[in-house]
Design a protein around this motif. Sequence first.
Motif, PDB file in Angstrom:
ATOM      1  N   ALA A   1      49.504  55.146  54.589  1.00 16.06           N
ATOM      2  CA  ALA A   1      48.462  53.609  53.138  1.00 16.06           C
ATOM      3  C   ALA A   1      49.832  52.645  52.807  1.00 16.06           C
ATOM      4  N   ASP A   2      49.067  51.688  53.312  1.00 14.01           N
ATOM      5  CA  ASP A   2      50.111  50.368  52.484  1.00 14.01           C
ATOM      6  C   ASP A   2      48.734  49.327  51.852  1.00 14.01           C
ATOM      7  N   THR A   3      49.252  49.381  50.625  1.00 12.04           N
ATOM      8  CA  THR A   3      48.296  48.347  49.856  1.00 12.04           C
ATOM      9  C   THR A   3      48.523  46.837  49.418  1.00 12.04           C
ATOM     10  N   ILE A   4      47.495  45.822  49.971  1.00 15.59           N
ATOM     11  CA  ILE A   4      48.687  44.384  49.920  1.00 15.59           C
ATOM     12  C   ILE A   4      47.201  43.305  48.792  1.00 15.59           C
ATOM     13  N   VAL A   5      47.972  43.283  48.027  1.00 16.70           N
ATOM     14  CA  VAL A   5      47.171  41.859  47.263  1.00 16.70           C
ATOM     15  C   VAL A   5      46.845  40.365  47.577  1.00 16.70           C
ATOM     16  N   CYS A   6      45.851  39.458  48.105  1.00 19.90           N
ATOM     17  CA  CYS A   6      45.927  38.385  48.922  1.00 19.90           C
ATOM     18  C   CYS A   6      45.060  37.487  47.672  1.00 19.90           C
ATOM     19  N   LEU A   7      45.898  36.219  47.678  1.00 16.31           N
ATOM     20  CA  LEU A   7      45.469  35.098  46.895  1.00 16.31           C
ATOM     21  C   LEU A   7      44.863  34.627  48.440  1.00 16.31           C
ATOM     22  N   GLY A   8      43.813  34.560  48.370  1.00 20.60           N
ATOM     23  CA  GLY A   8      43.389  33.592  50.078  1.00 20.60           C
ATOM     24  C   GLY A   8      44.227  33.670  50.380  1.00 20.60           C
ATOM     25  N   GLU A   9      44.945  33.213  51.420  1.00 14.42           N
ATOM     26  CA  GLU A   9      45.534  33.796  52.665  1.00 14.42           C
ATOM     27  C   GLU A   9      46.856  34.571  52.325  1.00 14.42           C
TER      28      GLU A   9
ATOM     29  N   VAL B   1      56.516  38.092  37.245  1.00 20.27           N
ATOM     30  CA  VAL B   1      55.545  36.959  36.602  1.00 20.27           C
ATOM     31  C   VAL B   1      55.126  36.034  37.124  1.00 20.27           C
ATOM     32  N   ARG B   2      55.716  35.584  37.835  1.00 19.95           N
ATOM     33  CA  ARG B   2      55.497  34.303  38.755  1.00 19.95           C
ATOM     34  C   ARG B   2      53.800  35.140  39.491  1.00 19.95           C
ATOM     35  N   MET B   3      53.715  36.235  39.913  1.00 19.58           N
ATOM     36  CA  MET B   3      52.984  36.659  40.595  1.00 19.58           C
ATOM     37  C   MET B   3      51.635  36.861  39.674  1.00 19.58           C
ATOM     38  N   LEU B   4      51.840  37.602  38.700  1.00 16.34           N
ATOM     39  CA  LEU B   4      50.713  37.775  37.642  1.00 16.34           C
ATOM     40  C   LEU B   4      50.024  36.034  37.040  1.00 16.34           C
ATOM     41  N   THR B   5      50.974  35.267  36.931  1.00 15.66           N
ATOM     42  CA  THR B   5      50.937  33.737  36.329  1.00 15.66           C
ATOM     43  C   THR B   5      49.776  33.190  37.508  1.00 15.66           C
ATOM     44  N   ARG B   6      49.743  33.362  39.049  1.00 15.69           N
ATOM     45  CA  ARG B   6      48.996  32.905  39.569  1.00 15.69           C
ATOM     46  C   ARG B   6      47.757  33.679  40.082  1.00 15.69           C
TER      47      ARG B   6
ATOM     48  N   ARG C   1      41.318  34.193  37.994  1.00 21.16           N
ATOM     49  CA  ARG C   1      40.698  33.719  38.907  1.00 21.16           C
ATOM     50  C   ARG C   1      40.113  35.704  39.696  1.00 21.16           C
ATOM     51  N   HIS C   2      39.907  35.561  41.259  1.00 18.69           N
ATOM     52  CA  HIS C   2      39.057  36.400  41.562  1.00 18.69           C
ATOM     53  C   HIS C   2      40.681  36.532  43.217  1.00 18.69           C
ATOM     54  N   HIS C   3      41.261  38.261  43.697  1.00 20.15           N
ATOM     55  CA  HIS C   3      41.591  38.613  44.754  1.00 20.15           C
ATOM     56  C   HIS C   3      41.068  39.176  45.191  1.00 20.15           C
ATOM     57  N   ASP C   4      41.355  39.598  46.515  1.00 23.39           N
ATOM     58  CA  ASP C   4      41.012  40.396  47.030  1.00 23.39           C
ATOM     59  C   ASP C   4      42.406  42.136  47.295  1.00 23.39           C
ATOM     60  N   VAL C   5      42.221  42.857  47.324  1.00 23.74           N
ATOM     61  CA  VAL C   5      43.219  44.328  47.143  1.00 23.74           C
ATOM     62  C   VAL C   5      42.811  45.262  48.818  1.00 23.74           C
TER      63      VAL C   5
ATOM     64  N   ASP D   1      39.911  49.086  53.444  1.00 12.92           N
ATOM     65  CA  ASP D   1      39.323  49.382  52.336  1.00 12.92           C
ATOM     66  C   ASP D   1      39.637  47.523  51.916  1.00 12.92           C
ATOM     67  N   GLN D   2      38.528  47.117  51.491  1.00 15.48           N
ATOM     68  CA  GLN D   2      38.657  45.857  50.592  1.00 15.48           C
ATOM     69  C   GLN D   2      37.874  45.812  49.452  1.00 15.48           C
ATOM     70  N   THR D   3      38.176  45.507  48.026  1.00 17.32           N
ATOM     71  CA  THR D   3      37.993  45.281  46.549  1.00 17.32           C
ATOM     72  C   THR D   3      38.043  43.551  46.481  1.00 17.32           C
ATOM     73  N   ARG D   4      37.482  43.090  45.496  1.00 21.39           N
ATOM     74  CA  ARG D   4      38.241  42.228  45.051  1.00 21.39           C
ATOM     75  C   ARG D   4      37.874  42.167  43.102  1.00 21.39           C
ATOM     76  N   VAL D   5      38.850  42.089  43.294  1.00 21.05           N
ATOM     77  CA  VAL D   5      39.360  42.051  41.825  1.00 21.05           C
ATOM     78  C   VAL D   5      39.148  40.786  40.913  1.00 21.05           C
ATOM     79  N   TYR D   6      38.489  40.061  39.633  1.00 19.33           N
ATOM     80  CA  TYR D   6      38.301  39.187  38.265  1.00 19.33           C
ATOM     81  C   TYR D   6      39.045  39.029  37.970  1.00 19.33           C
ATOM     82  N   PHE D   7      40.394  38.932  37.610  1.00 21.27           N
ATOM     83  CA  PHE D   7      41.147  38.661  36.000  1.00 21.27           C
ATOM     84  C   PHE D   7      40.838  37.971  34.829  1.00 21.27           C
TER      85      PHE D   7
END
Length: 195
Positions: free
Chosen positions: A72-80, A93-98, A102-106, A124-130
Motif C-alpha cells: 500500500a501507499d498513501t499520499i496527500v494531495c493539495l490540488g494537484e 512545517v511547510r506542508m502543514l502550513t499549506r 483548507r481541505h485536501h484529499d488522501v 480509495d479517496q478521503t477528503r480531509v478538512y483542517f
Amino acid sequence: MPSTPRLILASNSPRRRQLLTDLGLRYEIRLQEVAEAYPPHLRRAEVAEYLAAHKAEAYRAGLAPDEVVLTADTIVCLGEDVLNKPTDAADAVRMLTRLQGRHHDVYTGVCLLTGGGQQVVFSDQTRVYFRALSDAEIRHYVEQYQPLDKAGAYGAQDWLGLVGVTRLEGSYFNVMGLPVHRVWEELTKLGFRIT
C-alpha cells in the motif's frame, strides 16, 4: 489457490499492522526496500496505485503459490500537488502550513498480488478538512510527534488529527493508511474467510 491463503504484509507501518490485526487476519510481515519514485505524468489516485503495484513487484518472485502479498501507499494531495513524506522537520512545517485552514484529499493505493500471479490494484479517496492552525500548534506537533514517516506530515489518529481535523468525507481508516473496507472485500474474493 487453496481456501486459506497466507497473507503477507509488505509494510513497516504500525497503523497498517494494527488495522489488519483488528480485522482478525493472521499475516506475516516481509520488508524490502523499494524506491517510491513515480512517473511525473501520473496524477492523484494514479500515483498511489502505481506505487502500491510497484512495491508488489519486488515480492513477485518470492511468493509461494498459497501466498498473497499486500502492499500500500498513501499520499496527500493539495490540488494537484502530491505531498508525500516530509524530508525533515522544516519540510513538515511547510506542508502543514499549506494544509491548514483548507481541505485536501488522501489517497491510499493498494495492491494484492498472489503467488499465482493474480493482481488486484485499487485506491480509495478521503477528503480531509483542517481548521486554521497557529504556527505554535504546527511547531509543537512537528517537534513532539516527529511526523516524518507520514504522508502530508500528519497522522489523523494523533494530536494534530485530534485538534485540527474538523471533517472527513470518506473512510477514516483510509487516512490512517489502509481502506480496510475495500481490502476486506478484495481479500474475500481471494479466499479469505472469517475465522
